[in-house]
Design a protein around this motif. Structure first.
Motif, PDB file in Angstrom:
ATOM      1  N   PRO A 286     -18.069 -83.510   6.521  1.00  0.00           N
ATOM      2  CA  PRO A 286     -19.823 -84.059   7.197  1.00  0.00           C
ATOM      3  C   PRO A 286     -18.968 -85.805   8.004  1.00  0.00           C
ATOM      4  O   PRO A 286     -19.779 -86.188   8.663  1.00  0.00           O
ATOM      5  N   TYR A 287     -18.799 -87.053   7.331  1.00  0.00           N
ATOM      6  CA  TYR A 287     -18.574 -87.795   7.424  1.00  0.00           C
ATOM      7  C   TYR A 287     -17.719 -87.968   8.612  1.00  0.00           C
ATOM      8  O   TYR A 287     -17.538 -88.982   9.681  1.00  0.00           O
TER       9      TYR A 287
ATOM     10  N   TYR B 204     -22.164 -95.746   9.561  1.00  0.00           N
ATOM     11  CA  TYR B 204     -21.922 -95.655   7.502  1.00  0.00           C
ATOM     12  C   TYR B 204     -20.937 -96.606   7.079  1.00  0.00           C
ATOM     13  O   TYR B 204     -19.951 -97.055   8.413  1.00  0.00           O
ATOM     14  N   THR B 205     -21.035 -96.727   6.347  1.00  0.00           N
ATOM     15  CA  THR B 205     -19.738 -97.963   5.747  1.00  0.00           C
ATOM     16  C   THR B 205     -17.774 -97.564   5.428  1.00  0.00           C
ATOM     17  O   THR B 205     -17.675 -96.715   5.363  1.00  0.00           O
ATOM     18  N   SER B 206     -17.594 -98.522   5.866  1.00  0.00           N
ATOM     19  CA  SER B 206     -16.903 -98.222   5.260  1.00  0.00           C
ATOM     20  C   SER B 206     -16.185 -97.292   3.426  1.00  0.00           C
ATOM     21  O   SER B 206     -16.311 -96.844   3.337  1.00  0.00           O
TER      22      SER B 206
ATOM     23  N   ILE C 260     -14.651 -94.253   2.170  1.00  0.00           N
ATOM     24  CA  ILE C 260     -13.556 -94.247   1.355  1.00  0.00           C
ATOM     25  C   ILE C 260     -14.034 -92.935   0.418  1.00  0.00           C
ATOM     26  O   ILE C 260     -13.275 -92.369  -0.374  1.00  0.00           O
ATOM     27  N   LYS C 261     -15.484 -93.105  -0.168  1.00  0.00           N
ATOM     28  CA  LYS C 261     -15.923 -92.672  -1.057  1.00  0.00           C
ATOM     29  C   LYS C 261     -16.140 -90.761  -0.482  1.00  0.00           C
ATOM     30  O   LYS C 261     -15.710 -90.206  -1.636  1.00  0.00           O
ATOM     31  N   SER C 262     -16.489 -90.847   0.059  1.00  0.00           N
ATOM     32  CA  SER C 262     -16.223 -89.209   0.295  1.00  0.00           C
ATOM     33  C   SER C 262     -15.298 -88.553   0.796  1.00  0.00           C
ATOM     34  O   SER C 262     -14.877 -87.576   0.277  1.00  0.00           O
TER      35      SER C 262
ATOM     36  N   ILE D 279     -12.456 -94.386  11.209  1.00  0.00           N
ATOM     37  CA  ILE D 279     -14.199 -94.214  10.931  1.00  0.00           C
ATOM     38  C   ILE D 279     -14.983 -93.617  12.190  1.00  0.00           C
ATOM     39  O   ILE D 279     -15.650 -92.662  11.900  1.00  0.00           O
ATOM     40  N   ASN D 280     -14.967 -94.645  12.865  1.00  0.00           N
ATOM     41  CA  ASN D 280     -15.481 -93.834  14.326  1.00  0.00           C
ATOM     42  C   ASN D 280     -15.029 -93.525  15.224  1.00  0.00           C
ATOM     43  O   ASN D 280     -16.137 -93.256  17.064  1.00  0.00           O
TER      44      ASN D 280
END
Length: 181
Positions: free
Chosen positions: A21-22, A28-30, A34-36, A96-97
């Motif tokens: 999903p991320y 969303y933040t870095s 990372i947590k995902s 990330i983007n």
């Protein structure tokens, strides 16, 4: 039967990372990004690599070259599943983007590697050390695979089909040739 199970695990990993999903979410933040990945078992590449080396009691050489596209993050994961057949090391490179900027490396002992059917082979290449590599656009939905063996390991380089015009089989061959021990 165990090779079919191994292929299913690799395809499931590709599917999960493709549909994660991320990967499609914007703004969303870095830290969230990372947590995902950490939530599904990924960690820093070097930590996962050390776990893998300890488990297999053998060094794992990684390519020193990466595809010529932009990545913002890299994650590693050592999988120690039922028995030894599905154990392996993997790295994911992500942006990330830019979800299309998605590159993965899987490393498994050759004896538990993927068995490739002839109909899945688009091209065959020869590495500098004389060993063969195959390129497949048929084995994994959404990804092209470059598969080769070195030093008792099977390597699978996986690149998103959406950027395959930027990361050609010839570039993947260069990456494969950059693996040395």
């Amino acid at each position: 039967m165990s090779n079919i199970k191994a292929i299913k695990v690799v395809i499931l990993c590709i599917f999960l990372t493709c549909t994660f999903p991320y990967a499609a979410r914007a703004n969303y933040t870095s830290e969230e990004f990372i947590k995902s990945f950490f939530d599904i078992g990924f960690k820093e590449v070097n930590v996962a690599l050390q776990e893998s080396k300890k488990h297999f009691k053998k060094d794992i050489a990684l390519p020193v070259q990466i595809p010529p596209i932009e990545f913002t993050h890299s994650f590693g994961r050592f999988s120690d599943l039922d028995g030894d057949v599905n154990d392996g090391f993997e790295i994911e490179y992500r942006h990330i983007n830019k979800p299309k900027n998605h590159y993965m490396i899987w490393v498994k002992p050759v004896k538990y590697g993927l068995q490739i059917r002839k109909e899945h082979i688009n091209q065959t290449y020869e590495l500098h050390n004389g060993s063969k590599a195959i390129y497949s656009t048929e084995m994994a939905r959404g990804f092209n695979l470059f598969i080769f063996e070195k030093n008792g390991w099977q390597y699978v380089l996986s690149i998103s089909k959406t950027i395959s015009n930027q990361v050609t089989p010839e570039i993947l061959l260069e990456i494969a040739n950059s693996v040395s021990l």
